[in-house]
Enzyme design. Structure first.
Site, PDB file in Angstrom:
ATOM      1  CD  GLU A 131      12.603  32.590  38.143  1.00 56.51           C
ATOM      2  OE1 GLU A 131      12.577  32.435  36.897  1.00 56.51           O
ATOM      3  OE2 GLU A 131      13.636  32.795  38.795  1.00 56.51           O
ATOM      4  CD  GLN A 156       0.944  50.197  57.018  1.00 54.62           C
ATOM      5  OE1 GLN A 156      -0.073  49.622  57.385  1.00 54.62           O
ATOM      6  NE2 GLN A 156       1.862  50.617  57.865  1.00 54.62           N
ATOM      7  CG  ASP A 203     -18.495  50.139  53.454  1.00 54.42           C
ATOM      8  OD1 ASP A 203     -17.914  51.207  53.139  1.00 54.42           O
ATOM      9  OD2 ASP A 203     -18.227  49.504  54.489  1.00 54.42           O
ATOM     10  CG  HIS A 226     -10.142  51.408  51.489  1.00 53.48           C
ATOM     11  ND1 HIS A 226     -11.493  51.622  51.661  1.00 53.48           N
ATOM     12  CD2 HIS A 226      -9.677  51.063  52.708  1.00 53.48           C
ATOM     13  CE1 HIS A 226     -11.827  51.402  52.915  1.00 53.48           C
ATOM     14  NE2 HIS A 226     -10.735  51.066  53.579  1.00 53.48           N
ATOM     15  CE  LYS A 280     -16.064  51.379  60.998  1.00 54.41           C
ATOM     16  NZ  LYS A 280     -15.607  50.650  59.783  1.00 54.41           N
ATOM     17  CG  ASP A 310     -17.412  53.892  57.886  1.00 58.58           C
ATOM     18  OD1 ASP A 310     -17.591  54.578  56.860  1.00 58.58           O
ATOM     19  OD2 ASP A 310     -16.762  52.838  57.876  1.00 58.58           O
TER      20      ASP A 310
END
Length: 284
Positions: A35, A91, A211, A123, A186, A163
């Site tokens: 903790e 995600q 990038d 991102h 890419k 890319d």
């Protein structure tokens, strides 16, 4: 007041100087069971800014939320989180049934804890704006002006994006630096294997690959090899977020990259481009 966690103290102090605000380091104590106890300097009657780059997020996110609670209880009127690197953005959908949309989970947690969230070059892929991810008043700060300033000093003649996703950002940097640019096609062959193909490259070009993020280094390495095969005389590389898994830097340099530099959004030996002035301007 600017409040920075110890692992982001360097950027926190730079931001405090750029924004002409007082600075304090957040104290963190960890107990044997794992903790954390977070302690902040009282800020009654003031706005408070928390600074922490959230790479290695599982060890950091909870402490950031605890700091937000501590600052509210200490009297802060408005809380801003400066998280130069914002995690869990990849995600952004359910790729395989049974998975979460981690981007929304983390974005909602931070948006509810803070009145504003500032980050650098998040991102994002399938969402167009940070406001779709983080409630409240989020702001994505572009590193393009700082990267363009470095490129102008690097004696480059060509900018290269690895890319198609890099094209909008690359275009902004190229316009600010006054340089031509090319973008590669890419193809991902695996987690750490990619194929990169550029259109015609001027022979003898002094190229800089730009990038937003580098983790395994596979994309930057493949891009460098493709540029050198295409006739470039030398290749440098600039990334915003230097995640750099073990061996990534060596992989990139072995591909022929002469100089590898990054912004200071994640502390790393390659840091050469400061973001504090950009973040200070965004704080207002």
């Amino acid at each position: 007041m600017i409040h920075a966690f110890p692992d982001s103290a360097r950027l926190g102090r730079a931001l405090a100087r750029a924004a002409v605000r007082p600075y304090a380091t957040i104290a963190v104590r960890r107990f044997p069971d794992g903790e954390s106890l977070v302690r902040v300097r009282p800020t009654r009657g003031r706005d408070a800014v928390v600074v922490r780059s959230l790479h290695d997020p599982n060890a950091k996110l909870l402490e950031v939320l605890l700091a937000a609670d501590a600052l509210r209880r200490a009297g802060a009127r408005r809380l801003t989180l400066v998280a130069p690197y914002l995690p869990y953005m990849r995600q952004d959908t359910v790729f395989v049934p049974g998975e979460p949309v981690s981007q929304r989970v983390v974005g909602t947690l931070l948006g509810r804890a803070f009145d504003r969230v500032l980050t650098v070059e998040p991102h994002l892929h399938r969402v167009a704006r940070l406001a779709e991810v983080v409630p409240g008043r989020p702001r994505a700060v572009s590193a393009a002006p700082a990267v363009a300033a470095w490129v102008r000093r690097a004696d480059a003649t060509l900018l290269a994006g690895p890319d198609a996703e890099s094209e909008p950002w690359l275009r902004r940097i190229a316009r600010a630096a006054g340089l031509p640019w090319v973008v590669a096609a890419k193809t991902r062959l695996g987690d750490r294997a990619v194929r990169v193909r550029f259109p015609a490259v001027p022979r003898g070009a002094r190229a800089v690959i730009v990038d937003d993020i580098a983790a395994s280094g596979a994309t930057l390495a493949a891009a460098a090899r493709a540029l050198l095969r295409g006739g470039a005389a030398r290749v440098d590389a600039v990334v915003v977020h230097a995640i750099f898994a073990p061996g990534a830097g060596a992989r990139i340099r072995a591909a022929g990259v002469r100089r590898l530099v990054s912004c200071d959004t994640i502390p790393h030996p390659t840091n050469a481009i400061g973001t504090a002035p950009l973040l200070a301007a965004a704080l207002g």
